[in-house]
Enzyme design. Structure first.
Site, PDB file in Angstrom:
ATOM      1  N   PHE A   1       0.863  -1.176   0.000  1.00  0.00           N
ATOM      2  CA  PHE A   1       0.000   0.000   0.000  1.00  0.00           C
ATOM      3  C   PHE A   1       0.907   1.236   0.000  1.00  0.00           C
ATOM      4  CE2 PHE A   1      -2.669   3.312   1.751  1.00  0.00           C
ATOM      5  CZ  PHE A   1      -3.750   3.210   0.904  1.00  0.00           C
TER       6      PHE A   1
ATOM      7  N   ASP B   1       2.630  -4.275   9.261  1.00  0.00           N
ATOM      8  CA  ASP B   1       1.432  -3.465   9.046  1.00  0.00           C
ATOM      9  C   ASP B   1       0.253  -4.443   9.007  1.00  0.00           C
ATOM     10  OD1 ASP B   1      -0.719  -1.998   8.067  1.00  0.00           O
ATOM     11  OD2 ASP B   1       0.522  -0.736   6.770  1.00  0.00           O
TER      12      ASP B   1
ATOM     13  N   TYR C   1     -10.190   1.733  10.830  1.00  0.00           N
ATOM     14  CA  TYR C   1     -11.455   1.949  10.094  1.00  0.00           C
ATOM     15  C   TYR C   1     -11.800   0.846   9.112  1.00  0.00           C
ATOM     16  CZ  TYR C   1      -7.949   4.027   6.939  1.00  0.00           C
ATOM     17  OH  TYR C   1      -6.837   4.252   6.168  1.00  0.00           O
ATOM     18  N   LYS C   2     -10.990  -0.214   9.071  1.00  0.00           N
ATOM     19  CA  LYS C   2     -11.305  -1.308   8.134  1.00  0.00           C
ATOM     20  C   LYS C   2     -12.109  -2.370   8.885  1.00  0.00           C
ATOM     21  CE  LYS C   2      -7.094  -0.392   5.470  1.00  0.00           C
ATOM     22  NZ  LYS C   2      -7.703   0.134   4.241  1.00  0.00           N
TER      23      LYS C   2
ATOM     24  N   ARG D   1     -12.115  -5.823  -6.108  1.00  0.00           N
ATOM     25  CA  ARG D   1     -11.731  -6.308  -4.785  1.00  0.00           C
ATOM     26  C   ARG D   1     -12.980  -6.450  -3.913  1.00  0.00           C
ATOM     27  NH1 ARG D   1      -7.868  -2.976  -0.645  1.00  0.00           N
ATOM     28  NH2 ARG D   1      -9.731  -1.685  -0.574  1.00  0.00           N
TER      29      ARG D   1
END
Ligand SMILES: Cc1ncc(COP(=O)(O)O)c(C=O)c1O
Length: 410
Positions: A125, A195, A220-221, A369
């Protein structure tokens, strides 16, 4: 082939089925993007309202003590620790993932002063790579060694201070072997930094079992803390005394309310804090995390795998020959809680799905995705999502979306 009735039967037997009622999901929407922004838990909304109306509105400044705002980062950190195989005093909620990457990598460099290389992989990312680039530009002599996964072991030599990897890849969902790579980093004398943005709350993570040194991740995921929710940082207890943050804000001070001129780090994980904690965001995240109370990550993982296996089987059976190519590992042990396919018309297909109320996301180039959040995604949702996809392809609805895209650009 699995039928819609079979999927309804799977939902009826699902031990996590009741968790869906904890979320405020819009009617008519199949939400498969919880790996980007988790859905809203009722408890997050209630906690947010309480924090705003009672604690802020009525309590005002007194709430730093009466509502224990001052310990919110630690309280939330302890709840996250339970989901990622860490001790309560090894995790704090803090800042954003990007900022935590900066703090922990800089801290790792300070713990290995004779070593100046950070090893990482390309295609991670972007923020992880960007933060490393920014750090290297500021710190003379720091070098980034960006190598493909197959070359990581060879890249770990006596010049390496730390290995930074994302456990679950954001695009493909591919999992790294955390314990194995951490052991290799240690054998080379380096620290291992993970991560966990696409892992926390999605798969079983065992930071201490893997002997990980440092870790960061998103709120927030799969933790459902809301847009821009505070992130978290993990520092293994054995490193806490030696760890130094480069961002020495007053909340990381040993005695912030003594207002002294000289910085002295707090004991323990608190030294990873920087400025005043974002109380409203932390409160929402604190409420959101109650959705995990009473479930084990083994149950969450088992459902995630079952959802993924169903999705792949239905895609194989119903979308073969339509141009989709699975980029996630077929072996569930090698992937996190998402599935990605490429398709040359990926962007337009995702738009056509969204127009039908099925929400995955698109990651350039060509990747569709689908995030599988076991707490609220049903087996029936997977069946219906594939049915919508089949219809989008049969009716060529994506052509319309591509036309809109071209019209918007020209
Ligand atoms: C691996 C990874 N790290 C970090 C982030 C985001 O970091 P931040 O919350 O600082 O924007 C993401 C977001 O998708 C991610 O996938």
């Amino acid at each position: 082939m699995t039928t819609r009735e079979d999927c309804a039967a799977l939902d009826a037997r699902d031990p996590l089925a009741g968790r869906r009622a904890l979320f405020d999901l819009p009617a008519g929407v199949i939400y498969l993007d919880g790996n980007s922004l988790g859905a809203l838990p009722h408890a997050a909304k209630a906690r947010l309202r309480e924090a705003a109306e009672q604690e802020w509105g009525q309590g005002l400044i007194r709430s730093w003590n009466s509502a224990d705002w001052i310990n919110l980062p630690a309280r939330v950190g302890a709840k996250i620790a339970a989901l990622i195989g860490a001790e309560a005093d090894e995790v704090t909620a803090a800042d954003s993932t990007s900022i935590n990457v900066f703090k922990l990598v800089a801290g790792a460099l300070a713990m290995r002063p004779e070593r100046r290389v950070i090893v990482t992989e390309p295609g991670n990312f972007p923020t992880d790579l960007y933060m490393l680039q920014g750090l290297a530009a500021f710190l003379p002599g720091v070098e980034l060694r960006v190598v493909e996964p197959g070359a990581i072991l060879a890249a770990l030599d006596e010049s390496v201070a730390a290995l930074l990897l994302t456990q679950t890849h954001y695009r493909s969902g591919r999992l790294h072997d955390m314990a194995g790579l951490t052991a290799k980093a240690h054998a080379a004398g380096a620290l291992a930094i993970w991560d966990l943005s696409h892992s926390a709350g999605a798969i079983e993570v065992d930071l201490n079992g893997a002997k990980a040194d440092l870790a960061v991740g998103c709120g927030y995921k799969y933790l459902n803390g809301g847009p821009g929710a505070p992130a978290f940082a993990f520092i293994a207890r054995r490193h806490q005394a030696a760890f130094r943050s480069p961002l020495t804000g007053w909340m990381g001070h040993a005695a912030p309310f003594e207002f002294s001129d000289a910085f002295a780090p707090a004991n323990g994980i608190k030294r990873a804090l920087c400025g005043t904690p974002p109380v409203l965001g932390l409160s929402a995240l604190e409420g959101a995390l109650t959705a995990f109370d009473g479930v084990t990550m083994a149950e969450v993982r088992a459902k995630s795998v079952a959802l993924g296996e169903l999705f792949i089987a239905l895609m194989d059976a119903r979308c073969a020959g339509l141009g989709f190519s699975l980029v996630s590992p077929r072996n569930p042990a090698e992937r996190g809680s998402q599935l990605s396919w490429t398709h040359p018309e990926g962007y337009a297909i995702v738009q056509a799905l969204i127009a039908r109320g099925v929400i995955p996301d698109y990651r350039a180039p060509q990747v569709l995705r689908f995030g599988l959040t076991p707490l609220y995604v049903r087996f029936l949702d997977i069946w219906d999502a594939v049915e919508h996809l089949v219809q989008v392809m049969q009716r060529e609805e994506w052509r319309e979306e591509r036309f809109k895209q071209v019209a918007a650009v020209t």
